[in-house]
Design an enzyme around this catalytic site. Structure first.
Site, PDB file in Angstrom:
ATOM      1  N   GLU A 189      18.429 -41.146  35.234  1.00 41.13           N
ATOM      2  CA  GLU A 189      18.220 -41.748  33.913  1.00 41.13           C
ATOM      3  C   GLU A 189      18.838 -43.152  33.843  1.00 41.13           C
ATOM      4  O   GLU A 189      18.436 -43.976  33.035  1.00 41.13           O
ATOM      5  CB  GLU A 189      18.796 -40.830  32.817  1.00 41.13           C
ATOM      6  CG  GLU A 189      18.165 -41.073  31.451  1.00 41.13           C
ATOM      7  CD  GLU A 189      18.559 -40.043  30.394  1.00 41.13           C
ATOM      8  OE1 GLU A 189      19.347 -39.131  30.690  1.00 41.13           O
ATOM      9  OE2 GLU A 189      18.072 -40.173  29.259  1.00 41.13           O
ATOM     10  N   HIS A 194      17.911 -22.800  54.052  1.00 45.66           N
ATOM     11  CA  HIS A 194      16.804 -21.859  54.229  1.00 45.66           C
ATOM     12  C   HIS A 194      15.646 -22.215  53.304  1.00 45.66           C
ATOM     13  O   HIS A 194      14.857 -21.357  52.913  1.00 45.66           O
ATOM     14  CB  HIS A 194      17.305 -20.434  53.974  1.00 45.66           C
ATOM     15  CG  HIS A 194      18.417 -20.074  54.914  1.00 45.66           C
ATOM     16  ND1 HIS A 194      18.212 -19.387  56.091  1.00 45.66           N
ATOM     17  CD2 HIS A 194      19.745 -20.367  54.867  1.00 45.66           C
ATOM     18  CE1 HIS A 194      19.369 -19.249  56.730  1.00 45.66           C
ATOM     19  NE2 HIS A 194      20.309 -19.845  56.011  1.00 45.66           N
ATOM     20  N   LYS A 232       9.789 -38.634  22.868  1.00 46.56           N
ATOM     21  CA  LYS A 232      10.502 -38.197  21.655  1.00 46.56           C
ATOM     22  C   LYS A 232       9.688 -38.524  20.412  1.00 46.56           C
ATOM     23  O   LYS A 232       9.552 -37.710  19.508  1.00 46.56           O
ATOM     24  CB  LYS A 232      11.844 -38.935  21.548  1.00 46.56           C
ATOM     25  CG  LYS A 232      12.945 -38.427  22.438  1.00 46.56           C
ATOM     26  CD  LYS A 232      14.242 -39.108  22.014  1.00 46.56           C
ATOM     27  CE  LYS A 232      15.281 -39.047  23.099  1.00 46.56           C
ATOM     28  NZ  LYS A 232      16.446 -39.886  22.824  1.00 46.56           N
TER      29      LYS A 232
HETATM   30  O1  PA5 Z   1      22.271 -39.859  28.810  1.00 43.71           O
HETATM   31  C1  PA5 Z   1      21.754 -39.866  27.703  1.00 43.71           C
HETATM   32  O2  PA5 Z   1      21.954 -40.786  26.880  1.00 43.71           O
HETATM   33  C2  PA5 Z   1      20.870 -38.742  27.251  1.00 43.71           C
HETATM   34  O3  PA5 Z   1      20.619 -37.835  28.277  1.00 43.71           O
HETATM   35  C3  PA5 Z   1      21.512 -38.023  26.070  1.00 43.71           C
HETATM   36  O4  PA5 Z   1      22.744 -37.480  26.466  1.00 43.71           O
HETATM   37  C4  PA5 Z   1      20.598 -36.914  25.524  1.00 43.71           C
HETATM   38  O5  PA5 Z   1      19.378 -37.452  25.175  1.00 43.71           O
HETATM   39  C5  PA5 Z   1      21.237 -36.261  24.314  1.00 43.71           C
HETATM   40  O6  PA5 Z   1      21.505 -37.217  23.340  1.00 43.71           O
HETATM   41  P1  PA5 Z   1      22.447 -36.916  22.123  1.00 43.71           P
HETATM   42  O7  PA5 Z   1      23.824 -36.691  22.615  1.00 43.71           O
HETATM   43  O8  PA5 Z   1      22.355 -38.137  21.259  1.00 43.71           O
HETATM   44  O9  PA5 Z   1      21.900 -35.704  21.422  1.00 43.71           O
END
Ligand code: PA5
Length: 461
Positions: free
Chosen positions: A289, A315, A429
């Site tokens: 990410e 494996h 989203k």
């Molecule tokens: O790394 C990130 O920013 C995302 O993976 C968030 O952690 C995830 O979308 C959850 O977001 P939030 O903590 O605002 O609910």
């Protein structure tokens, strides 16, 4: 401090496309430039994940809260997703004794069982709610933004159950969210629900050392001060701009170089330790990410991290790593010493297939297999690194997590992307929010969440 990075098998002549002696000066200067870029950005205050000294007061509040509720709850249920859940899962696996949730209250020192609900599959949530006693449960709702639909939907389900059972919500809910903004903060203020802050300059996948990870850990009796002390020691050891002396810089630069110069953009993280096995999915999120982005030239860049587990995946995936496309690096993650070892009894001495195992131990077997897999990959010309940490304790695990977070910010600079944002997840989203009727889901989007054209499907009855 006991952390080691063995990168011999990323170099020539051990592997053919590895770093040659003559390549080091250029790599060192690439790293210096990346380091300078990270330092310039850090000066703007965005890398809160490593400013742990400034989070000391909130950490003390977390510790005091956990001590205050000791013995009150049988179960802690974390509701969160992505960066708001993977850190807690990794800490649980690394630092709590095996089969924690199956142990009796006395065996757990009257600490709660820990459940992390990181998905909205109704089967899982319904199954958990059937199993736990709500009157003896604390639900930790974690969302930095306070606007993540998966977490908020779970919260609504749980809150309704608590209210239906006539339980006071302020004693069964605790929030971890932005200090000021978002729906959870507003609800906490309105209903007197305890709430801990994720500093605005700590991004989701970099937040494990904030209350996002420390609150669930502290509730289970883990030493969050040691966790952060280990992280700080690693932070201090990975701030310099000399490549040969910076373990985070070496990891990032070798991975980036393998991708950019040798076409090895698949980065496998393979723990040889059950304690560290959930560090792999945590790393996968961090690396993917943070680095899979469109760069300043409009190019799609970034490595593809892959989680693997040794020896289990010997494996399974190792066949691919050995003989599939030569586009991978493998990072082995291991412990210097496991908590305990189990001797292999001297039985069946006359049997060729198993007699020789007697007198060795399971820990030895684990270690030998790790070295054997690294050796086999090298012989096949496939690069690997081995990260070793002293022990699966809070101090070392904090250090390991900081090591990988520091490497990620440096890799961001090497790949030329901002490791802190995630624009690529926004459209999905918005589509989901729009379909569910969110009032602020933005400009209308044509079509449904799944498709804008007539679907083509094949059904088999
Ligand atoms: O790394 C990130 O920013 C995302 O993976 C968030 O952690 C995830 O979308 C959850 O977001 P939030 O903590 O605002 O609910």
């Amino acid at each position: 401090m006991a952390f080691t990075l063995d990168f011999t098998a990323m170099t020539e002549p051990v592997v053919p496309a590895g770093v040659r002696e003559a390549d080091w000066p250029a790599l060192a200067s690439h790293f210096r430039a990346a380091h300078r870029a990270v330092s310039d950005i850090a000066a703007t205050g965005v890398y809160g994940y490593r400013e742990l000294e400034q989070q000391g007061d909130e950490r003390a509040r977390v510790g005091a809260f956990a001590r205050g509720v000791h013995g009150r709850y049988e179960d802690v249920v974390v509701l969160g997703i992505g960066g708001s859940s993977l850190g807690a899962i990794a800490l649980r696996t690394a630092l709590l004794p095996p089969a924690w949730n199956a142990r009796s209250g006395a065996q757990r020192g009257e600490r709660p069982r820990l459940h992390v609900m990181d998905n909205v599959d109704p089967r899982t949530i319904a199954g958990l709610l059937e199993m736990i006693e709500l009157s003896r449960t604390l639900v930790v709702v974690i969302s930095k933004s306070g606007g993540t639909i998966e977490t908020l939907a779970q919260y609504l389900v749980v809150r309704e159950r608590l209210e239906r059972a006539g339980l006071p919500v302020a004693q069964h809910l605790v929030f971890v969210t932005d200090p000021v903004k978002g729906a959870l903060r507003a609800i906490a203020t309105r209903d007197g629900i305890p709430a801990f802050a994720v500093p605005p300059n700590v991004g989701g996948r970099f937040s494990v050392l904030s209350p996002v990870g420390t609150l669930p850990a502290a509730l289970c009796g883990l030493d969050i001060e040691a966790l952060c002390a280990g992280a700080l020691a690693m932070r201090d050891a990975t701030m310099g701009d000399v490549l040969a002396q910076n373990a985070a810089g070496l990891f990032a630069t070798l991975q980036w170089r393998a991708h950019a110069q040798a076409g090895q953009g698949m980065h496998v993280m393979m723990p040889y330790s059950d304690a560290l096995r959930d560090l792999a999915p945590w790393f996968v999120q961090l690396w993917a990410e943070s680095l899979g982005k469109v760069d300043a030239d409009g190019l799609n860049v970034g490595p593809t991290p892959i989680a693997s587990v040794g020896p289990t995946d010997q494996h399974s995936q190792v066949q691919l790593f050995m003989e599939g496309p030569a586009d991978k690096t493998v990072t082995f993650l291991r412990l210097e010493r496991g908590a305990e070892d189990v001797p292999i009894p001297r039985l069946e001495a006359g049997e060729k297939a198993l007699g020789f195992l007697g007198g060795h131990s399971l820990g030895e077997l684990l270690d030998v297999e790790c070295r054997a897999t690294a050796g086999a990959l090298s012989r096949a010309g496939r690069p690997s690194m081995t990260m070793t940490i002293g022990a699966a304790d809070a101090w070392h695990v904090g250090g390991l997590m900081m090591w990988l977070m520091q490497a990620t910010t440096l890799a961001g600079a090497l790949y030329g992307v901002n490791p802190l944002d995630q624009p690529g997840v926004e459209l999905g989203k918005r589509l989901a929010n729009a379909e569910l009727g969110h009032p602020d889901s933005g400009a209308p989007i044509a079509g449904t969440a799944t498709s804008t054209v007539a679907s083509r499907t094949l059904r088999v009855d």
